[in-house]
Design an enzyme around this catalytic site. Structure first.
Site, PDB file in Angstrom:
ATOM      1  N   ARG A 119      37.702  36.470  48.578  1.00  0.00           N
ATOM      2  CA  ARG A 119      37.699  35.837  47.250  1.00  0.00           C
ATOM      3  C   ARG A 119      36.548  34.829  47.162  1.00  0.00           C
ATOM      4  NH1 ARG A 119      37.536  30.889  45.035  1.00  0.00           N
ATOM      5  NH2 ARG A 119      39.066  30.083  46.505  1.00  0.00           N
ATOM      6  N   ASP A 120      36.629  33.777  47.939  1.00  0.00           N
ATOM      7  CA  ASP A 120      35.644  32.696  47.829  1.00  0.00           C
ATOM      8  C   ASP A 120      34.264  33.152  48.290  1.00  0.00           C
ATOM      9  OD1 ASP A 120      34.917  30.169  47.151  1.00  0.00           O
ATOM     10  OD2 ASP A 120      35.699  29.195  48.927  1.00  0.00           O
ATOM     11  N   HIS A 125      40.646  23.286  52.659  1.00  0.00           N
ATOM     12  CA  HIS A 125      39.603  24.291  52.422  1.00  0.00           C
ATOM     13  C   HIS A 125      38.275  23.538  52.388  1.00  0.00           C
ATOM     14  CE1 HIS A 125      38.320  27.745  49.497  1.00  0.00           C
ATOM     15  NE2 HIS A 125      37.300  26.915  49.498  1.00  0.00           N
ATOM     16  N   HIS A 150      34.169  23.613  52.537  1.00  0.00           N
ATOM     17  CA  HIS A 150      32.851  24.247  52.593  1.00  0.00           C
ATOM     18  C   HIS A 150      32.027  23.500  53.641  1.00  0.00           C
ATOM     19  CE1 HIS A 150      33.102  27.301  49.442  1.00  0.00           C
ATOM     20  NE2 HIS A 150      34.182  26.591  49.148  1.00  0.00           N
ATOM     21  N   CYS A 199      31.011  28.377  45.216  1.00  0.00           N
ATOM     22  CA  CYS A 199      31.424  28.479  43.822  1.00  0.00           C
ATOM     23  C   CYS A 199      30.184  28.607  42.953  1.00  0.00           C
ATOM     24  CB  CYS A 199      32.225  27.228  43.434  1.00  0.00           C
ATOM     25  SG  CYS A 199      32.602  27.179  41.674  1.00  0.00           S
ATOM     26  N   ASN A 209      31.763  28.652  53.354  1.00  0.00           N
ATOM     27  CA  ASN A 209      32.965  28.026  53.904  1.00  0.00           C
ATOM     28  C   ASN A 209      32.816  27.822  55.396  1.00  0.00           C
ATOM     29  OD1 ASN A 209      35.505  27.702  52.282  1.00  0.00           O
ATOM     30  ND2 ASN A 209      34.748  29.649  51.508  1.00  0.00           N
TER      31      ASN A 209
HETATM   32  N1  COA Z   1      40.721  37.835  33.327  1.00  0.00           N
HETATM   33  C1  COA Z   1      39.964  38.683  32.612  1.00  0.00           C
HETATM   34  N2  COA Z   1      39.425  38.362  31.405  1.00  0.00           N
HETATM   35  C2  COA Z   1      39.689  37.153  30.939  1.00  0.00           C
HETATM   36  C3  COA Z   1      40.479  36.219  31.640  1.00  0.00           C
HETATM   37  C4  COA Z   1      40.994  36.615  32.899  1.00  0.00           C
HETATM   38  N3  COA Z   1      41.718  35.804  33.646  1.00  0.00           N
HETATM   39  N4  COA Z   1      40.548  35.093  30.919  1.00  0.00           N
HETATM   40  C5  COA Z   1      39.845  35.274  29.809  1.00  0.00           C
HETATM   41  N5  COA Z   1      39.315  36.519  29.811  1.00  0.00           N
HETATM   42  C6  COA Z   1      38.447  37.114  28.796  1.00  0.00           C
HETATM   43  C7  COA Z   1      38.972  36.956  27.401  1.00  0.00           C
HETATM   44  O1  COA Z   1      39.793  38.014  27.059  1.00  0.00           O
HETATM   45  C8  COA Z   1      37.702  36.932  26.607  1.00  0.00           C
HETATM   46  O2  COA Z   1      37.188  38.246  26.504  1.00  0.00           O
HETATM   47  P1  COA Z   1      36.384  38.744  25.226  1.00  0.00           P
HETATM   48  O3  COA Z   1      35.150  37.891  25.168  1.00  0.00           O
HETATM   49  O4  COA Z   1      36.101  40.166  25.523  1.00  0.00           O
HETATM   50  O5  COA Z   1      37.298  38.503  24.068  1.00  0.00           O
HETATM   51  C9  COA Z   1      36.748  36.170  27.498  1.00  0.00           C
HETATM   52  O6  COA Z   1      37.222  36.378  28.838  1.00  0.00           O
HETATM   53  C10 COA Z   1      36.690  34.700  27.189  1.00  0.00           C
HETATM   54  O7  COA Z   1      38.010  34.190  27.117  1.00  0.00           O
HETATM   55  P2  COA Z   1      38.320  32.655  26.978  1.00  0.00           P
HETATM   56  O8  COA Z   1      39.788  32.429  27.044  1.00  0.00           O
HETATM   57  O9  COA Z   1      37.594  32.095  25.772  1.00  0.00           O
HETATM   58  O10 COA Z   1      37.760  32.108  28.299  1.00  0.00           O
HETATM   59  P3  COA Z   1      36.507  31.223  28.571  1.00  0.00           P
HETATM   60  O11 COA Z   1      35.254  31.853  28.129  1.00  0.00           O
HETATM   61  O12 COA Z   1      36.811  29.840  28.129  1.00  0.00           O
HETATM   62  O13 COA Z   1      36.517  31.269  30.172  1.00  0.00           O
HETATM   63  C11 COA Z   1      37.831  31.516  32.173  1.00  0.00           C
HETATM   64  C12 COA Z   1      37.617  30.761  30.911  1.00  0.00           C
HETATM   65  C13 COA Z   1      38.764  30.722  33.047  1.00  0.00           C
HETATM   66  C14 COA Z   1      38.408  32.875  31.898  1.00  0.00           C
HETATM   67  C15 COA Z   1      36.483  31.715  32.872  1.00  0.00           C
HETATM   68  O14 COA Z   1      35.832  30.472  32.895  1.00  0.00           O
HETATM   69  C16 COA Z   1      36.633  32.217  34.282  1.00  0.00           C
HETATM   70  O15 COA Z   1      37.095  33.316  34.531  1.00  0.00           O
HETATM   71  N6  COA Z   1      36.179  31.441  35.235  1.00  0.00           N
HETATM   72  C17 COA Z   1      36.232  31.836  36.613  1.00  0.00           C
HETATM   73  C18 COA Z   1      35.921  30.687  37.455  1.00  0.00           C
HETATM   74  C19 COA Z   1      35.896  31.060  38.894  1.00  0.00           C
HETATM   75  O16 COA Z   1      36.360  32.095  39.356  1.00  0.00           O
HETATM   76  N7  COA Z   1      35.313  30.151  39.665  1.00  0.00           N
HETATM   77  C20 COA Z   1      35.225  30.291  41.061  1.00  0.00           C
HETATM   78  C21 COA Z   1      36.518  30.046  41.729  1.00  0.00           C
HETATM   79  S1  COA Z   1      36.831  28.364  42.018  1.00  0.00           S
HETATM   80 ZN    ZN Z   2      35.793  27.434  48.085  1.00  0.00          ZN
END
Ligand code: COA
Ligand code: ZN
Length: 307
Positions: free
Chosen positions: A16-17, A207, A209, A240, A249
């Site tokens: 994942r990370d 955890h 890094h 990240c 990590n």
């Molecule tokens: N899985 C899949 N798709 C998702 C989702 C999820 N968990 N959450 C939201 N979406 C989709 C929505 O359906 C939308 O799709 P569309 O544009 O086709 O309509 C789009 O993503 C945006 O949705 P929204 O609720 O407005 O989210 P956002 O743009 O504010 O983003 C997150 C929020 C959390 C979904 C996004 O920032 C994210 O996935 N971040 C991941 C961060 C990460 O993994 N960081 C590293 C780990 S620490």
């Molecule tokens: Zn991490």
């Protein structure tokens, strides 16, 4: 061999990370082969993917497939997936996931950059997630618990506040994450003591890094104050994409080596783990930062974490 072998639990978060920070898409089969290698080395706790927006992290577009296969192939594995929101929890649940790590940052700026929500919005989302999926075990990953790439210092009170809100929402456990590798051993002991004092019911995981080479020192410091669960990563992969300065990590193999040589039991066979690291090196386009791959096989045998 020392008479006293205390068990330390390692959760490999490389799939994942680690993978989330690799730009080139890693084929699902390759991901599964790396997971298999980690499993065969003896790891039974793994964060295997994340159910995030594929727009945010294209690498995780195959989350459901990875989760389903891993759950199917390894019935004795504790399979964890990261979820950022209700949508992610739904997708994870549908794929068979029963333990989720919900990430919220202790610093407002990083939460916004990572999840595009305020901390308050994320806490509300966490509570909703737990209400909606009562069968899902949810742990809180406190990102930037020891420092933030945007805000710098993160006060301990902010971490305690976030854990307190998550506890009210009903989380089952907490991981303190040093997202950008700035924690130092004294800081780790100070925060751990406070968290353990205020929230004794959480087993608590850490955890780290290894951006500044302090990962193992921080693990040792945390063991000294009673923490038994650590998230580490195969080969030291990790980072990240939304935290400038976040690098690999603490490598699982380096941790197994340190703990094994100190007489702790991790249940991990270092030589087998190094085979998984070697495979990762050959198949993933990312620098590996773990040290143990370069160490000769004979010296590995002396420090294997397995009795
Ligand atoms: N899985 C899949 N798709 C998702 C989702 C999820 N968990 N959450 C939201 N979406 C989709 C929505 O359906 C939308 O799709 P569309 O544009 O086709 O309509 C789009 O993503 C945006 O949705 P929204 O609720 O407005 O989210 P956002 O743009 O504010 O983003 C997150 C929020 C959390 C979904 C996004 O920032 C994210 O996935 N971040 C991941 C961060 C990460 O993994 N960081 C590293 C780990 S620490
Ligand atoms: Zn991490």
């Amino acid at each position: 061999m020392p008479e006293f072998r205390k068990k330390i639990n390692l959760i490999d978060v490389g799939p994942r990370d680690g993978f989330q920070n690799v730009r080139t898409f890693i084929e699902t089969q390759t991901k599964l082969a790396i997971i298999d290698g980690i499993y065969k080395a003896g790891i039974r706790d793994m964060e295997v993917t994340s159910f995030v927006s594929p727009k945010a992290i294209p690498q995780m577009a195959d989350a459901a497939e990875v989760a389903r296969k891993v759950i199917d192939i390894y019935p004795d594995m504790r399979v964890i997936a990261l979820v950022p929101n209700l949508r992610g929890a739904q997708n994870a649940w549908d794929a068979g996931i029963r333990e989720a790590a919900c990430v919220i940052s202790a610093s407002e700026a990083h939460n916004k950059a990572n999840i595009n929500r305020t901390i308050q919005e994320s806490i509300k989302g966490l509570a909703e997630m737990i209400r909606t999926f009562p069968g899902l075990k949810v742990r809180l990953d406190v990102a930037t618990a020891f420092g933030c790439p945007f805000a710098g210092k993160v006060p301990e009170e902010d971490v305690l506040y976030l854990i307190g809100e998550a506890a009210k929402a009903g989380v089952d456990d907490v991981t303190l994450c040093d997202t950008i590798g700035v924690a130092n051993p004294k800081q780790v002991q100070s925060l751990v003591k406070k968290v353990k004092e205020e929230f004794p019911r959480f087993p608590l995981a850490l955890h780290f890094h290894n951006t500044r080479g302090m990962g193992l020192a921080n693990i040792f410091a945390a063991i000294e104050v009673g923490v038994e669960h650590y998230e580490t990563s195969v080969g030291g992969l990790g980072g990240c994409p939304f935290a400038p300065g976040s690098e690999g990590n603490t490598a699982t193999e380096d941790t197994v080596n340190m703990l094994g040589s100190m007489g702790y039991e991790t249940g991990v066979n270092l030589e087998k783990l190094l085979e998984a690291v070697q495979y990762t090196k050959e198949h993933v386009e990312a620098p590996l930062t773990g040290k143990m791959l370069g160490v000769t096989a004979s010296s590995c045998a002396n420090v294997s974490g397995k009795a």
